[in-house]
Write a protein that holds these residues in place. Structure first.
Motif, PDB file in Angstrom:
ATOM      1  N   GLY A  10       0.814  -1.214   0.000  1.00 30.92           N
ATOM      2  CA  GLY A  10       0.000   0.000   0.000  1.00 30.92           C
ATOM      3  C   GLY A  10       0.842   1.257   0.000  1.00 30.92           C
ATOM      4  O   GLY A  10       0.520   2.241  -0.679  1.00 30.92           O
ATOM      5  N   ARG A  11       1.940   1.239   0.770  1.00 30.34           N
ATOM      6  CA  ARG A  11       2.816   2.417   0.811  1.00 30.34           C
ATOM      7  C   ARG A  11       3.438   2.683  -0.556  1.00 30.34           C
ATOM      8  O   ARG A  11       3.575   3.831  -0.985  1.00 30.34           O
ATOM      9  CB  ARG A  11       3.917   2.221   1.864  1.00 30.34           C
ATOM     10  CG  ARG A  11       3.433   2.262   3.294  1.00 30.34           C
ATOM     11  CD  ARG A  11       4.595   2.447   4.256  1.00 30.34           C
ATOM     12  NE  ARG A  11       5.586   1.370   4.148  1.00 30.34           N
ATOM     13  CZ  ARG A  11       5.519   0.222   4.814  1.00 30.34           C
ATOM     14  NH1 ARG A  11       4.490  -0.015   5.627  1.00 30.34           N
ATOM     15  NH2 ARG A  11       6.451  -0.686   4.678  1.00 30.34           N
ATOM     16  N   ARG A  12       3.835   1.594  -1.249  1.00 30.27           N
ATOM     17  CA  ARG A  12       4.430   1.788  -2.571  1.00 30.27           C
ATOM     18  C   ARG A  12       3.396   2.298  -3.569  1.00 30.27           C
ATOM     19  O   ARG A  12       3.696   3.144  -4.413  1.00 30.27           O
ATOM     20  CB  ARG A  12       5.076   0.487  -3.049  1.00 30.27           C
ATOM     21  CG  ARG A  12       6.452   0.256  -2.453  1.00 30.27           C
ATOM     22  CD  ARG A  12       7.125  -0.951  -3.071  1.00 30.27           C
ATOM     23  NE  ARG A  12       6.624  -2.191  -2.506  1.00 30.27           N
ATOM     24  CZ  ARG A  12       7.086  -2.739  -1.390  1.00 30.27           C
ATOM     25  NH1 ARG A  12       8.040  -2.135  -0.708  1.00 30.27           N
ATOM     26  NH2 ARG A  12       6.597  -3.870  -0.944  1.00 30.27           N
ATOM     27  N   ILE A  13       2.184   1.787  -3.489  1.00 35.26           N
ATOM     28  CA  ILE A  13       1.122   2.285  -4.375  1.00 35.26           C
ATOM     29  C   ILE A  13       0.880   3.765  -4.125  1.00 35.26           C
ATOM     30  O   ILE A  13       0.795   4.567  -5.070  1.00 35.26           O
ATOM     31  CB  ILE A  13      -0.173   1.469  -4.180  1.00 35.26           C
ATOM     32  CG1 ILE A  13       0.016   0.039  -4.709  1.00 35.26           C
ATOM     33  CG2 ILE A  13      -1.346   2.148  -4.888  1.00 35.26           C
ATOM     34  CD1 ILE A  13      -1.128  -0.898  -4.377  1.00 35.26           C
ATOM     35  N   ALA A  30      -8.458   4.562  -8.920  1.00 37.71           N
ATOM     36  CA  ALA A  30      -9.524   3.558  -8.867  1.00 37.71           C
ATOM     37  C   ALA A  30     -10.222   3.429 -10.216  1.00 37.71           C
ATOM     38  O   ALA A  30     -10.481   2.318 -10.701  1.00 37.71           O
ATOM     39  CB  ALA A  30     -10.528   3.935  -7.775  1.00 37.71           C
ATOM     40  N   ASP A  31     -10.517   4.564 -10.827  1.00 36.34           N
ATOM     41  CA  ASP A  31     -11.193   4.530 -12.129  1.00 36.34           C
ATOM     42  C   ASP A  31     -10.298   3.905 -13.196  1.00 36.34           C
ATOM     43  O   ASP A  31     -10.759   3.087 -14.012  1.00 36.34           O
ATOM     44  CB  ASP A  31     -11.599   5.947 -12.552  1.00 36.34           C
ATOM     45  CG  ASP A  31     -12.700   6.528 -11.684  1.00 36.34           C
ATOM     46  OD1 ASP A  31     -13.364   5.743 -10.965  1.00 36.34           O
ATOM     47  OD2 ASP A  31     -12.895   7.759 -11.712  1.00 36.34           O
ATOM     48  N   ALA A  32      -9.016   4.280 -13.219  1.00 38.17           N
ATOM     49  CA  ALA A  32      -8.102   3.776 -14.247  1.00 38.17           C
ATOM     50  C   ALA A  32      -7.853   2.285 -14.091  1.00 38.17           C
ATOM     51  O   ALA A  32      -7.673   1.576 -15.085  1.00 38.17           O
ATOM     52  CB  ALA A  32      -6.777   4.539 -14.185  1.00 38.17           C
ATOM     53  N   ALA A  33      -7.854   1.810 -12.850  1.00 37.65           N
ATOM     54  CA  ALA A  33      -7.587   0.392 -12.591  1.00 37.65           C
ATOM     55  C   ALA A  33      -8.854  -0.449 -12.540  1.00 37.65           C
ATOM     56  O   ALA A  33      -8.768  -1.676 -12.406  1.00 37.65           O
ATOM     57  CB  ALA A  33      -6.820   0.246 -11.282  1.00 37.65           C
ATOM     58  N   CYS A  34     -10.020   0.198 -12.630  1.00 38.93           N
ATOM     59  CA  CYS A  34     -11.315  -0.500 -12.515  1.00 38.93           C
ATOM     60  C   CYS A  34     -11.412  -1.235 -11.167  1.00 38.93           C
ATOM     61  O   CYS A  34     -11.821  -2.403 -11.093  1.00 38.93           O
ATOM     62  CB  CYS A  34     -11.519  -1.469 -13.677  1.00 38.93           C
ATOM     63  SG  CYS A  34     -11.603  -0.662 -15.290  1.00 38.93           S
ATOM     64  N   VAL A  35     -10.989  -0.549 -10.123  1.00 42.94           N
ATOM     65  CA  VAL A  35     -11.029  -1.079  -8.761  1.00 42.94           C
ATOM     66  C   VAL A  35     -11.847  -0.108  -7.916  1.00 42.94           C
ATOM     67  O   VAL A  35     -11.783   1.112  -8.115  1.00 42.94           O
ATOM     68  CB  VAL A  35      -9.597  -1.208  -8.185  1.00 42.94           C
ATOM     69  CG1 VAL A  35      -9.631  -1.641  -6.726  1.00 42.94           C
ATOM     70  CG2 VAL A  35      -8.786  -2.202  -9.000  1.00 42.94           C
ATOM     71  N   LYS A  42      -8.237   1.197   1.308  1.00 41.98           N
ATOM     72  CA  LYS A  42      -7.851   0.186   2.291  1.00 41.98           C
ATOM     73  C   LYS A  42      -6.480  -0.405   1.980  1.00 41.98           C
ATOM     74  O   LYS A  42      -5.690  -0.676   2.890  1.00 41.98           O
ATOM     75  CB  LYS A  42      -8.905  -0.922   2.334  1.00 41.98           C
ATOM     76  CG  LYS A  42     -10.217  -0.487   2.971  1.00 41.98           C
ATOM     77  CD  LYS A  42     -11.232  -1.621   2.964  1.00 41.98           C
ATOM     78  CE  LYS A  42     -12.546  -1.161   3.609  1.00 41.98           C
ATOM     79  NZ  LYS A  42     -13.563  -2.253   3.567  1.00 41.98           N
ATOM     80  N   ILE A  43      -6.192  -0.604   0.689  1.00 40.77           N
ATOM     81  CA  ILE A  43      -4.878  -1.141   0.312  1.00 40.77           C
ATOM     82  C   ILE A  43      -3.782  -0.154   0.697  1.00 40.77           C
ATOM     83  O   ILE A  43      -2.757  -0.534   1.278  1.00 40.77           O
ATOM     84  CB  ILE A  43      -4.834  -1.446  -1.206  1.00 40.77           C
ATOM     85  CG1 ILE A  43      -5.741  -2.639  -1.531  1.00 40.77           C
ATOM     86  CG2 ILE A  43      -3.396  -1.737  -1.650  1.00 40.77           C
ATOM     87  CD1 ILE A  43      -5.916  -2.881  -3.018  1.00 40.77           C
ATOM     88  N   ARG A  45      -3.835   2.069   2.987  1.00 39.64           N
ATOM     89  CA  ARG A  45      -3.702   2.167   4.453  1.00 39.64           C
ATOM     90  C   ARG A  45      -3.161   0.877   5.057  1.00 39.64           C
ATOM     91  O   ARG A  45      -2.897   0.814   6.254  1.00 39.64           O
ATOM     92  CB  ARG A  45      -5.058   2.497   5.083  1.00 39.64           C
ATOM     93  CG  ARG A  45      -5.558   3.905   4.798  1.00 39.64           C
ATOM     94  CD  ARG A  45      -6.662   4.306   5.759  1.00 39.64           C
ATOM     95  NE  ARG A  45      -7.825   3.438   5.661  1.00 39.64           N
ATOM     96  CZ  ARG A  45      -8.923   3.709   4.945  1.00 39.64           C
ATOM     97  NH1 ARG A  45      -9.000   4.858   4.258  1.00 39.64           N
ATOM     98  NH2 ARG A  45      -9.938   2.869   4.910  1.00 39.64           N
ATOM     99  N   GLY A  46      -2.987  -0.156   4.231  1.00 39.71           N
ATOM    100  CA  GLY A  46      -2.492  -1.432   4.728  1.00 39.71           C
ATOM    101  C   GLY A  46      -3.530  -2.247   5.446  1.00 39.71           C
ATOM    102  O   GLY A  46      -3.189  -3.155   6.219  1.00 39.71           O
ATOM    103  N   GLU A  47      -4.823  -1.975   5.187  1.00 37.41           N
ATOM    104  CA  GLU A  47      -5.894  -2.664   5.891  1.00 37.41           C
ATOM    105  C   GLU A  47      -6.353  -3.927   5.184  1.00 37.41           C
ATOM    106  O   GLU A  47      -7.148  -4.685   5.725  1.00 37.41           O
ATOM    107  CB  GLU A  47      -7.092  -1.717   6.079  1.00 37.41           C
ATOM    108  CG  GLU A  47      -6.777  -0.534   6.983  1.00 37.41           C
ATOM    109  CD  GLU A  47      -7.936   0.448   7.051  1.00 37.41           C
ATOM    110  OE1 GLU A  47      -8.962   0.197   6.385  1.00 37.41           O
ATOM    111  OE2 GLU A  47      -7.809   1.451   7.778  1.00 37.41           O
ATOM    112  N   ARG A  48      -5.855  -4.154   3.971  1.00 44.74           N
ATOM    113  CA  ARG A  48      -6.226  -5.373   3.266  1.00 44.74           C
ATOM    114  C   ARG A  48      -5.128  -5.743   2.284  1.00 44.74           C
ATOM    115  O   ARG A  48      -4.338  -4.899   1.857  1.00 44.74           O
ATOM    116  CB  ARG A  48      -7.563  -5.224   2.525  1.00 44.74           C
ATOM    117  CG  ARG A  48      -7.581  -4.173   1.442  1.00 44.74           C
ATOM    118  CD  ARG A  48      -8.861  -4.263   0.620  1.00 44.74           C
ATOM    119  NE  ARG A  48      -8.905  -5.502  -0.154  1.00 44.74           N
ATOM    120  CZ  ARG A  48      -9.961  -5.906  -0.850  1.00 44.74           C
ATOM    121  NH1 ARG A  48     -11.072  -5.195  -0.828  1.00 44.74           N
ATOM    122  NH2 ARG A  48      -9.925  -7.030  -1.530  1.00 44.74           N
ATOM    123  N   GLY A  49      -5.066  -7.019   1.961  1.00 46.31           N
ATOM    124  CA  GLY A  49      -4.116  -7.491   0.962  1.00 46.31           C
ATOM    125  C   GLY A  49      -4.620  -7.199  -0.433  1.00 46.31           C
ATOM    126  O   GLY A  49      -5.685  -6.602  -0.630  1.00 46.31           O
TER     127      GLY A  49
END
Length: 395
Positions: A10-13, A30-35, A42-43, A45-49
């Motif tokens: 998450g930190r690298r992203i 989020a829009d560019a990655a369709c996520v 959450k990614i 912030r390190g709250e999820r893989g």
């Protein structure tokens, strides 16, 4: 499906989004990655893989190689190599496909077009993740359809095989690549399109490159030129030029300077008659021919390398050329610069190739060889060069 731990990813992203791409917000990523936006938050912030597919989508949106975001920093294309057996299995059943659903022809056409775009953009992980199922579906459709649609399905199979072959060949799986080329040669006549058969002759040259059988490869291309349709319309003109362009390179590898010059001259003449574009899956036009001039100069070596440096001093590949082709220009240029004693310039060219098409660059054997040479030539250890050499597994 691999899930990467949240630690560090998450930190690298967040770093690449906010520092390397300072104008990109979380919403834009989020829009560019369709996520989903919440997922991105959450990614970071390190709250999820994050799964490998999501990581790849985020990396593509950020314009970086996925391995730069991974916590373990393992080999970038391990997933590509791991997926190659699935490609082998599906093409082994080209005449006895498993039963299953097939989408309408228009949907299959769109899926193949997308795979072609990935090939031109050197998005190899996307190809290996999608192509086994797509090829299986196309094979089923081909064997189940009426004669009226079979010719188009055969053409779609050729394009799908070619996208798969790009990954196999670039990853060093030469036996798999050769099998895919033979399947292209099987399917192309079923499509009833002489230009498609000519495009397969272009791709077949890979098998001659791999075997270092340059003289037979040149003969095969010259035979394809004799069989190609008359160059009356842009597609026919472009195909003729494409074959001459390829012939020039293999003539260069054979150290036949006269033949290379003749084929380059023919390719330029045809390129002047069309606009730069993608014809039957291959980029062709004045810019593509210029890139191949660099390739021919490097292939001939010795007193010809200066030509590559001259071209590079006057011209750079435009951004609208396919990423794989642009990165190839800088990989070839780096070798010419290295041979000319321009070590720093060579490293800059390798970095340019990496920025344009990281997956293509990392798998190219010349990149590994040249990065290892540069590392040995440096008197003082350079962190950037060391990182680059480790990234491409240079020894």
């Amino acid at each position: 499906m691999t899930v990467f731990a949240s630690d560090g990813v998450g930190r690298r992203i967040a770093y690449y989004r906010s520092v390397v791409r300072p104008k990109m917000t979380q919403r834009q990523l989020a829009d560019a990655a369709c996520v989903a936006l919440g997922t991105i938050r959450k990614i970071e912030r390190g709250e999820r893989g994050v799964t490998d597919a999501t990581l790849e989508a985020i990396a593509h949106a950020l314009g970086v190689d996925p391995t730069r975001l991974r916590a373990d920093r393992g080999p970038a294309l391990t997933a590509v190599h791991d997926a190659l057996p699935a490609l082998s299995a599906v093409i082994a059943a080209y005449d006895v496909p498993e039963d299953g659903p097939t989408r309408p022809l228009r949907s299959l056409r769109a899926a193949v077009d997308e795979a072609v775009d990935w090939r031109l953009g050197a998005q190899y992980m996307r190809i290996v993740r999608t192509l086994p199922d797509l090829i299986a579906e196309l094979t089923r459709a081909y064997h189940q359809t009426s004669a009226r649609e079979r010719s188009e399905l055969a053409a779609l199979l050729v394009s799908a095989y070619r996208s798969a072959d790009a990954v196999a060949y670039k990853s060093g799986a030469r036996d798999l690549s050769a099998r895919l080329v033979e399947l292209m040669r099987w399917a192309a006549p079923e499509a009833g399109d002489p230009l498609l058969s000519a495009s397969v002759a272009y791709v077949r040259t890979e098998t001659f490159f791999a075997a270092r059988a340059h003289a037979p490869g040149l003969r095969a291309l010259e035979h394809a030129l004799d069989s190609a349709p008359a160059p009356n319309e842009p597609p026919e003109i472009a195909m003729r030029g494409t074959l001459h362009m390829r012939a020039a390179v293999i003539a260069g590898r054979a150290r036949d300077a006269a033949a290379a010059a003749t084929h380059l001259s023919e390719a330029r003449a045809f390129a002047d008659q069309v606009t730069e574009g993608v014809y039957y899956g291959t980029a062709f036009g004045p810019d593509s021919v210029r890139i191949h001039e660099v390739s021919v100069a490097v292939s001939l070596g010795d007193g010809h390398v200066g030509r590559a440096l001259t071209i590079a001093s006057e011209w750079k590949p435009p951004l609208d050329l396919p990423a794989e082709r642009r990165s190839g220009f800088y990989i070839e240029l780096a070798r010419a610069q290295l041979w000319s004693g321009l070590a720093d310039a060579a490293f800059e060219s390798l970095k340019a190739a990496r920025r344009i098409a990281p997956q293509h660059t990392r798998e190219h054997p010349w990149v590994r060889e040249d990065a290892a040479t540069l590392r040995r030539l440096k008197r003082a250890d350079s962190e950037a060069l060391t990182n680059f050499a480790e990234w491409c597994a240079a020894t």
